[in-house]
Design a protein around this motif. Structure first.
Motif, mmCIF file in Angstrom:
data_model
loop_
_atom_site.group_PDB
_atom_site.id
_atom_site.type_symbol
_atom_site.label_atom_id
_atom_site.label_comp_id
_atom_site.label_asym_id
_atom_site.label_seq_id
_atom_site.Cartn_x
_atom_site.Cartn_y
_atom_site.Cartn_z
ATOM 1 N N SER A 116 0.809 -1.204 0.000
ATOM 2 C CA SER A 116 0.000 0.000 0.000
ATOM 3 C C SER A 116 0.848 1.262 0.000
ATOM 4 C CB SER A 116 -0.910 -0.011 1.223
ATOM 5 O OG SER A 116 -0.116 -0.134 2.372
ATOM 6 N N ARG A 117 2.052 1.167 0.555
ATOM 7 C CA ARG A 117 2.825 2.384 0.697
ATOM 8 C C ARG A 117 3.501 2.797 -0.605
ATOM 9 N NH1 ARG A 117 4.515 3.960 5.892
ATOM 10 N NH2 ARG A 117 3.233 2.850 7.359
ATOM 11 N N ASN A 118 3.698 4.058 -0.737
ATOM 12 C CA ASN A 118 4.486 4.560 -1.839
ATOM 13 C C ASN A 118 5.937 4.404 -1.459
ATOM 14 O OD1 ASN A 118 5.568 5.915 -3.942
ATOM 15 N ND2 ASN A 118 5.016 7.941 -3.202
ATOM 16 N N VAL A 119 6.554 3.362 -1.993
ATOM 17 C CA VAL A 119 7.866 3.025 -1.467
ATOM 18 C C VAL A 119 8.981 3.873 -2.060
ATOM 19 C CG1 VAL A 119 7.348 0.716 -0.754
ATOM 20 C CG2 VAL A 119 7.981 1.136 -3.114
ATOM 21 N N MET A 120 8.767 4.442 -3.231
ATOM 22 C CA MET A 120 9.819 5.260 -3.802
ATOM 23 C C MET A 120 9.457 6.725 -3.603
ATOM 24 S SD MET A 120 12.135 3.298 -5.207
ATOM 25 C CE MET A 120 12.888 4.108 -6.610
ATOM 26 N N PRO A 121 10.200 7.418 -2.764
ATOM 27 C CA PRO A 121 9.891 8.825 -2.592
ATOM 28 C C PRO A 121 10.221 9.596 -3.863
ATOM 29 C CG PRO A 121 11.846 8.210 -1.360
ATOM 30 C CD PRO A 121 11.320 6.971 -1.972
ATOM 31 N N GLU A 122 9.624 10.753 -3.988
ATOM 32 C CA GLU A 122 9.890 11.558 -5.180
ATOM 33 C C GLU A 122 11.364 11.906 -5.225
ATOM 34 O OE1 GLU A 122 7.264 14.912 -5.804
ATOM 35 O OE2 GLU A 122 5.838 13.856 -4.535
ATOM 36 N N GLN A 123 11.912 11.790 -6.400
ATOM 37 C CA GLN A 123 13.339 12.002 -6.477
ATOM 38 C C GLN A 123 13.664 13.164 -7.398
ATOM 39 O OE1 GLN A 123 14.739 8.251 -7.795
ATOM 40 N NE2 GLN A 123 14.816 7.418 -5.729
ATOM 41 N N ALA A 124 14.443 14.063 -6.854
ATOM 42 C CA ALA A 124 14.938 15.140 -7.694
ATOM 43 C C ALA A 124 16.292 14.726 -8.257
ATOM 44 C CB ALA A 124 15.071 16.413 -6.895
ATOM 45 N N LEU A 125 17.072 14.078 -7.434
ATOM 46 C CA LEU A 125 18.382 13.644 -7.860
ATOM 47 C C LEU A 125 18.302 12.194 -8.271
ATOM 48 C CD1 LEU A 125 20.443 15.027 -4.901
ATOM 49 C CD2 LEU A 125 20.607 15.815 -7.242
ATOM 50 N N GLU A 126 19.208 11.822 -9.147
ATOM 51 C CA GLU A 126 19.252 10.407 -9.474
ATOM 52 C C GLU A 126 20.088 9.705 -8.410
ATOM 53 O OE1 GLU A 126 20.834 7.643 -13.013
ATOM 54 O OE2 GLU A 126 19.946 9.569 -13.568
ATOM 55 N N ASN A 170 15.381 3.638 3.488
ATOM 56 C CA ASN A 170 14.081 3.006 3.304
ATOM 57 C C ASN A 170 14.204 1.661 2.617
ATOM 58 O OD1 ASN A 170 12.481 5.105 4.378
ATOM 59 N ND2 ASN A 170 12.915 6.289 2.535
ATOM 60 N N VAL A 171 13.447 0.716 3.112
ATOM 61 C CA VAL A 171 13.458 -0.613 2.520
ATOM 62 C C VAL A 171 12.557 -0.608 1.292
ATOM 63 C CG1 VAL A 171 12.892 -3.027 2.909
ATOM 64 C CG2 VAL A 171 13.806 -1.674 4.770
ATOM 65 N N ILE A 204 5.000 -13.082 5.354
ATOM 66 C CA ILE A 204 4.605 -11.710 5.046
ATOM 67 C C ILE A 204 5.611 -10.702 5.598
ATOM 68 C CG2 ILE A 204 2.146 -11.739 4.530
ATOM 69 C CD1 ILE A 204 3.576 -11.800 8.013
ATOM 70 N N LEU A 205 6.822 -11.168 5.867
ATOM 71 C CA LEU A 205 7.824 -10.239 6.397
ATOM 72 C C LEU A 205 8.050 -9.065 5.438
ATOM 73 C CD1 LEU A 205 9.872 -9.750 8.662
ATOM 74 C CD2 LEU A 205 11.547 -10.933 7.302
ATOM 75 N N GLU A 206 8.148 -9.372 4.160
ATOM 76 C CA GLU A 206 8.436 -8.289 3.218
ATOM 77 C C GLU A 206 7.284 -7.293 3.176
ATOM 78 O OE1 GLU A 206 8.964 -9.370 -0.888
ATOM 79 O OE2 GLU A 206 9.921 -7.457 -1.329
ATOM 80 N N ASP A 207 6.058 -7.820 3.183
ATOM 81 C CA ASP A 207 4.904 -6.916 3.115
ATOM 82 C C ASP A 207 4.892 -5.938 4.274
ATOM 83 O OD1 ASP A 207 2.692 -8.584 1.162
ATOM 84 O OD2 ASP A 207 4.425 -9.618 1.952
ATOM 85 N N MET A 208 5.328 -6.432 5.438
ATOM 86 C CA MET A 208 5.298 -5.556 6.607
ATOM 87 C C MET A 208 6.429 -4.539 6.580
ATOM 88 S SD MET A 208 4.156 -7.852 9.831
ATOM 89 C CE MET A 208 5.410 -9.076 9.751
ATOM 90 N N CYS A 209 7.543 -4.910 5.963
ATOM 91 C CA CYS A 209 8.732 -4.047 6.056
ATOM 92 C C CYS A 209 8.787 -2.968 4.990
ATOM 93 C CB CYS A 209 9.991 -4.893 5.944
ATOM 94 S SG CYS A 209 10.266 -5.919 7.374
ATOM 95 N N LEU A 210 8.121 -3.173 3.850
ATOM 96 C CA LEU A 210 8.296 -2.242 2.756
ATOM 97 C C LEU A 210 7.909 -0.831 3.157
ATOM 98 C CD1 LEU A 210 7.120 -4.172 -0.383
ATOM 99 C CD2 LEU A 210 9.417 -3.676 0.398
ATOM 100 N N GLY A 211 8.753 0.099 2.767
ATOM 101 C CA GLY A 211 8.460 1.502 3.055
ATOM 102 C C GLY A 211 8.935 1.952 4.408
ATOM 103 N N HIS A 212 9.355 1.035 5.227
ATOM 104 C CA HIS A 212 9.901 1.429 6.521
ATOM 105 C C HIS A 212 11.419 1.525 6.441
ATOM 106 C CE1 HIS A 212 6.179 1.338 8.688
ATOM 107 N NE2 HIS A 212 5.910 0.124 8.281
ATOM 108 N N LYS A 213 11.999 1.941 7.543
ATOM 109 C CA LYS A 213 13.458 2.077 7.596
ATOM 110 C C LYS A 213 14.116 0.734 7.933
ATOM 111 C CE LYS A 213 13.389 6.777 7.717
ATOM 112 N NZ LYS A 213 12.325 6.858 6.715
ATOM 113 N N VAL A 214 15.436 0.665 7.759
ATOM 114 C CA VAL A 214 16.157 -0.568 8.116
ATOM 115 C C VAL A 214 15.919 -0.905 9.578
ATOM 116 C CG1 VAL A 214 18.316 -1.739 7.686
ATOM 117 C CG2 VAL A 214 18.105 0.639 7.049
ATOM 118 N N ALA A 215 15.995 0.140 10.403
ATOM 119 C CA ALA A 215 15.833 -0.082 11.835
ATOM 120 C C ALA A 215 14.477 -0.713 12.124
ATOM 121 C CB ALA A 215 15.968 1.235 12.575
ATOM 122 N N ASP A 216 13.465 -0.347 11.340
ATOM 123 C CA ASP A 216 12.137 -0.925 11.535
ATOM 124 C C ASP A 216 12.095 -2.374 11.091
ATOM 125 O OD1 ASP A 216 11.133 1.388 12.557
ATOM 126 O OD2 ASP A 216 10.560 2.161 10.610
ATOM 127 N N ALA A 217 12.797 -2.658 9.989
ATOM 128 C CA ALA A 217 12.803 -4.046 9.508
ATOM 129 C C ALA A 217 13.300 -4.971 10.611
ATOM 130 C CB ALA A 217 13.691 -4.173 8.277
#
Lengths: 161, 383, 193, 379
Positions: free
Chosen positions: B3-13, B42-43, B354-367
């Motif tokens: 559900s999360r937008n995992v890729m934040p908007e990027q100005a820089l490549e 972000n994961v 469902i580990l991946e589903d829970m972790c996506l969009g969170h930080k490493v520390a959250d994973a």
């Protein structure tokens, strides 16, 4: 087990509702033809009296005597209705073990199918990511098959040999 | 699905960073590996890799007598040897149709609830370690765990690898002084939980770190066969002690704590509440335990001569509510002394789906803490 | 609501545990009415030792009555067969013709090895032994530098007297002795027939 | 007693003036100070680690080190020998020069800041008139070491740790400096010694509302600045193994450690100097007062470590920019008002302003913590 989930009752209901399906009963289990598995699964998951939304256990068994085949056993329960189990079995030949994957119906099958593939070599068509899971990637063969030759390493026996 | 937008908007490549967390890493609870792809912190992708501790337990059991597998079940989830024994014993009893004497049933309930306390305190401690608390909650948990392990040692002779249950009862009767000791531990337990909660529950850092992190929606939890406290934290009322009423759980009055959101905090708190319910069960069962046989005569014969035990052809699936979730044993017998097929349904392995589903969009520390809240034990995941 | 209230509560918990770890701290806490803080929990191992529970099991040993040659084991190999990790190795004492040698009226093992680095202390050998010849020891200080020299226990190392068994496990030994006595009586009464 | 060390040094100088020309004496005085700091610093660091292990152990119902010497007092020495004799590992592909320089760079600024710490009456190594500025400048140089070490290691965990560290230290520098500003406003000087003298006879700044808030802000930001729990993200061992010093071993690792512990000690010392009256205090000698206050703050740091979990990187940033920074600015404003208002009004006013802003800012910075949960107990 309530009457609804008795194998013969389930068999009749399934044969009525899913056209062209014939099932056999063996013990408490229903034997499903491999190509009709997804239909049956969806029906059992979605139809009102059953609502078997929870795939508790999926495992493979290798039968080498009397009609050698590989069998996948599904234990279905319902978390909503709190009943179960309904046991389904799918049989595939040992030399060409292809059968549909049920990941699209029950997500919980994902790792269990990977495990069955890894240890028994059953190929679940339609699985999103069918790779080895417990053995390493380069491993040769499927160690839980009855004809797999084990290495025998008994340290003590060797010492006394 | 995600559900999360995992890729934040990027100005820089920017470049993604691939990182292997594990198999040697302080917080993967053993030899577990997460292949993580990071965008900054972000994961964006996470693949669990396991099997480093695989010893093909199921195949070993196929070459062994039914009793011979019992000590190996201890080593599946080495925190909860007693419940592993119980699940296996129940599966075999179902296969053969053995009766269990009254007293043995009570002993089994005592042992499984004590195991639940052991597991839940320890996992909460480890979760806090993953959160960065320097061992204090873990060691408080271990302090209490130690007292229960002493009880296990008194009853079974071993602290962790109990090998205590037998088909048709338990291996030995409770020793003198066990019930008094257990009562003491159980009476003190709520006090310990109060202290533990005072240290943790209201802690703002803990709340900020765990609330709304790793949310597992109800529907996904059910569909992915997630069980145990994790499932109940997502608000699904499903506890096999209530559903199957195995052993003698129908005689006790206990509640099933349910979370509402299904995040890490709910998983933490559901475990705390479950411990409080376990204490209630123990209070009653320690008072009510009757005297009598601890092992049925048939069971005694099986333990004495394992090779005379040949279950009839058939199959059985026995399951219990282990502290980590649904622990099931699927047995196929061909009428010989060895099981033809012996399959373990390991709760922590399937909960990882469902580990991946829970972790996506969170930080490493959250994973890391999401993994901690799943409560895995590699002995069980890899078998 | 004070910002950081939960943090302060947590700090209070650790501080009380810190204070309670000292004897003066325990008295101080009692004085201000805080009870039930456990304080120090460590057992300083080599100096202090926790007495293991009576049922504590570590590695198996062979029981003999009286003198070491009078051991109860008859080399029937049941334990070898039933041992789940297969750590027992037994050879029966035989003469040149390959017939079993008897001593004190029963056969005896020539070799009896237990690989304790394989043994998992499950106690199944004790459960299955029909002669109560093998029992669990509770000596766990067995650290060694090499694998096969020190951690494969051979017959001589495994032999321990029935008195030793009675000393470490009084309850169990009493049961075993009663059982053996009953058996002896039975064979005694059976024999004249 | 009070001037024990000062007079010792003086006597030594007097003694050397008999043999050496007058022009060399200032140099000798400096050398003595340097020698003392260079000897004391490792000892402080070693016993900081000992204290930390002991205190945390006690908080966890354990004994902590107690085998090497009485109460484990020789443990730090054993650790030192272990560190010295360990193999020095440089990862393949690492930038060897930066990898070597980073630990050195971590220690030097940590040692330099000791020059301006007033350890007691007349016991400041150099009483710089910009002492405070010097301290802040030096302590932020540590960032370079951390980043150099993390980058040079060529390890992803190190790099993540280094990135976190830079973000964190730069962010927390701002509220820390602003928290110091109130003290400068009140005393009108940057000299650490003069600041201490301004807090004579228990007029410690911490006993005023702005001083109290300033102290908390400075201490929290300081804890973050020296990477200690709950802000130890750069080395968060449960997430990124050991952060920037994952790939360090042996003496280099020990130097990083030393830099960190010295930094923490100096930060506690400066907090004591700025807000707790430094070496001021009745009865006991001045240097003992300083050490007491500093070690009290060190104890608090250790206590934090024994109690708290760690924040997450975004929460850490939120906390710095959305909570600490505005609060420290408000605090500067309050301090300004304080200077111009009569005592009857300024006390309640300052308390009200600071209290409400503290409550609201923490609420804004960590929004989740106020959520109430209900748990259903189902049948």
């Amino acid at each position: 087990m309530n009457d609804l989930l008795r194998p013969d009752a389930t068999q009749q209901a399934l044969q009525q509702r899913v056209p062209g399906l014939t099932l056999t009963i063996e013990g408490d289990a229903l034997i499903i033809p491999a190509d009709r598995l997804l239909e049956v699964g969806r029906f059992l998951k979605e139809s009102e009296p059953y609502r078997l939304d929870y795939l508790s256990n999926l495992c493979a068994v290798d039968f080498v005597v009397e009609g050698a085949h590989l069998e996948t056993v599904y234990h279905l329960y319902s978390m909503e209705k709190k009943h179960g189990p309904v046991v389904l079995k799918v049989r595939v030949p040992r030399d060409n073990p292809h059968q549909p994957s049920v990941v699209s119906v029950w997500r919980g099958a994902e790792y269990q199918e990977r495990e069955a593939y890894d240890l028994y070599g059953i190929i679940y068509d339609g699985h999103p990511d069918l790779r080895r899971i417990l053995m390493w990637d380069g491993f040769d063969g499927h160690p839980m098959r009855k004809d797999y030759v084990q290495e025998d390493q008994d340290a003590l026996e060797e010492r006394h040999a | 699905m995600h559900s999360r937008n995992v890729m934040p908007e990027q100005a820089l490549e920017t470049q993604l960073l691939e990182l292997n967390i594990g198999p040697q890493h302080p917080s993967t609870h053993g030899v577990f590996r997460m292949e993580v792809v990071l965008d900054g912190e972000n994961v964006v992708k996470l693949k669990p890799v396991m099997g480093y501790l695989h010893r093909n337990h199921e195949q070993l059991a196929e070459d062994m007598t039914y009793i011979g597998s019992m000590p190996f079940t201890d080593r599946l989830d080495y925190f909860c040897a007693m419940t592993n024994n119980l699940a296996y014993a129940i599966a075999v009893e179902k296969l053969v149709g053995l009766d269990v004497p009254e007293r043995a049933q009570y002993i089994r309930v005592i042992m499984s609830e004590l195991t639940r306390l052991v597991n839940h305190t320890a996992v909460t401690g480890f979760l806090l370690n993953d959160l960065g608390a320097f061992f204090t909650p873990t060691l408080y948990a271990f302090r209490e765990r130690e007292k229960i392990l002493d009880l296990f040692e008194a009853a079974s002779g071993s602290r962790m690898m109990c090998n205590y249950m037998r088909f048709g009862g338990v291996r030995e009767d409770l020793p003198d002084g066990f019930l008094e000791g257990a009562c003491e531990v159980v009476d003190y337990y709520p006090k310990f939980l109060d202290e533990f909660e005072k240290l943790l529950t209201e802690n703002e850092i803990l709340r900020a770190r765990t609330q709304r992190v790793g949310i597992l929606p109800k529907e996904l939890a059910v569909s992915a066969s997630v069980t145990g406290p994790m499932l109940r934290a997502s608000g699904v009322n499903y506890d096999i002690r209530k559903v199957d009423r195995y052993s003698i759980y129908d005689r006790f009055d206990f509640k099933i704590p349910l979370g509402s959101i299904g995040d890490v905090y709910d998983r933490y708190y559901v475990r705390i509440l479950e411990m409080r319910e376990s204490v209630k069960i123990l209070d009653k069962v320690l008072r009510d335990i009757p005297s009598g046989e601890y092992l049925s005569p048939r069971g005694k014969a099986i333990s004495k001569a394992p090779r005379t035990f040949k279950p009839p052809k058939g199959e059985a699936y026995g399951r219990i509510e282990s502290p980590k979730g649904e622990l099931g044993f699927y047995l196929v017998s061909d009428g010989s002394v060895n099981p033809y097929r012996y399959h373990v349904r390991p709760p922590s392995f399937i909960n990882l789906t469902i580990l991946e589903d829970m972790c996506l969009g969170h930080k490493v520390a959250d994973a890391v803490i999401i993994l901690g809240s799943v409560d895995i034990v590699m002995g069980e995941v890899d078998r | 609501m004070i910002p950081g209230q939960g943090l302060l509560k947590g700090l209070a918990v650790t501080l009380t545990n810190f204070v309670a770890s000292y004897p003066w701290g325990q008295r101080l806490l009692k004085l201000i009415g805080i009870n039930g803080i456990s304080g120090m929990f460590t057992v300083e191992y080599p100096e202090q030792q926790v007495k293991p529970a009576e049922r504590f099991r570590y590695f198996p040993f062979l029981v003999y009555d009286g003198t070491p040659d009078n051991l109860r084991c008859v080399a029937c190999k049941i334990c070898e067969q039933e041992c789940p990790p297969q750590c027992i190795y037994i050879e029966m004492e035989k003469d040149e013709q390959g017939r079993p040698v008897k001593q004190h009226g029963r056969t005896l093992p020539k070799r009896f090895d237990i690989d304790v680095s394989v043994c998992m202390s499950c106690r199944i050998c004790v459960d299955v032994c029909p002669f109560d010849a093998i029992e669990m020891d509770n000596d766990f200080e067995l650290g060694a530098y090499d694998r096969f020299q020190s951690l494969v226990f051979e017959k001589d190392k495994l032999l321990k007297s029935a008195e030793y068994f009675a000393q470490i496990k009084p309850t169990e030994a009493a049961e075993v002795n009663a059982r053996l006595a009953a058996k002896a009586k039975k064979t005694a009464t059976d024999k004249p027939v | 007693m009070d001037q024990l060390f000062v007079s010792l040094k003086q006597q030594f100088l007097d003694l050397s003036s008999r043999f050496l020309p007058e022009s060399l004496l200032p140099w000798i005085s400096m050398l003595i100070s340097i020698a003392v700091i260079a000897t004391i610093a490792p000892i402080i660091m070693m016993y900081f680690t000992w204290l930390e292990r002991k205190v945390i152990a006690r908080m966890q119902n354990r004994f902590g080190p107690n085998r090497a010497g009485k109460f484990g007092l020789l443990q730090p020495i054993a650790d030192g020998i272990k560190m010295l004799t360990k193999e020095d590992i440089v990862p393949a592909g690492a930038d060897r020069l930066a990898h070597f320089l980073a630990p050195v760079l971590a220690v030097i600024p940590a040692l330099l800041v000791f020059a301006v710490l007033p350890f007691g009456r007349n016991m400041t190594a150099i009483d710089l008139n910009i002492g405070l500025l010097f301290f802040l400048a030096m302590s932020s140089i540590g960032t370079f070491a951390v980043f150099a070490g993390g980058w040079a290691s060529r390890s992803k965990f190190s790099l993540l740790g280094a990135m976190r560290s830079v973000a964190q230290i730069i962010s927390y520098e701002v509220p820390m400096v602003l928290a110091v500003v109130v003290v400068i406003m009140m005393t009108g000087t940057l000299s650490t010694n003069a600041i201490v003298e301004a807090q004579e006879s228990l007029r410690w700044f911490v006993f005023t509302p702005w001083g109290f808030v300033g102290f908390l802000l400075f201490f929290i930001a300081g804890v973050a600045e020296v990477n200690r729990t709950p802000f130890d993200l750069p080395e968060g061992e449960s997430e990124i193994v050991a952060g920037f010093h994952t790939e360090y071993s042996g003496m280099k690792f020990a130097l990083f450690y030393m830099g960190e512990f010295l930094g923490a000690f100096a930060m506690a010392g400066l907090a004591a100097t700025l807000f707790l009256g430094g070496w001021q205090g009745p009865l006991l000698p001045s240097w003992l007062w300083f050490l007491l206050k500093t070690y009290a703050l060190v104890f608090v740091m250790i206590w934090f470590r024994g109690t708290f979990p760690r924040l997450r990187i975004d929460q850490l940033m939120n906390f710095a920019w959305k909570c600490l920074l505005p609060l420290s600015m408000i605090n500067v404003g309050v301090a300004g008002l304080w200077l111009y208002l009569p005592a009857i009004i300024r006390w309640p006013l300052a308390i009200v302003i600071l209290w409400t802003s503290a409550v609201w800012l923490t609420r804004l910075a960590l929004p989740v913590q106020w959520e109430r949960r209900t748990y259903q107990l189902a049948e």
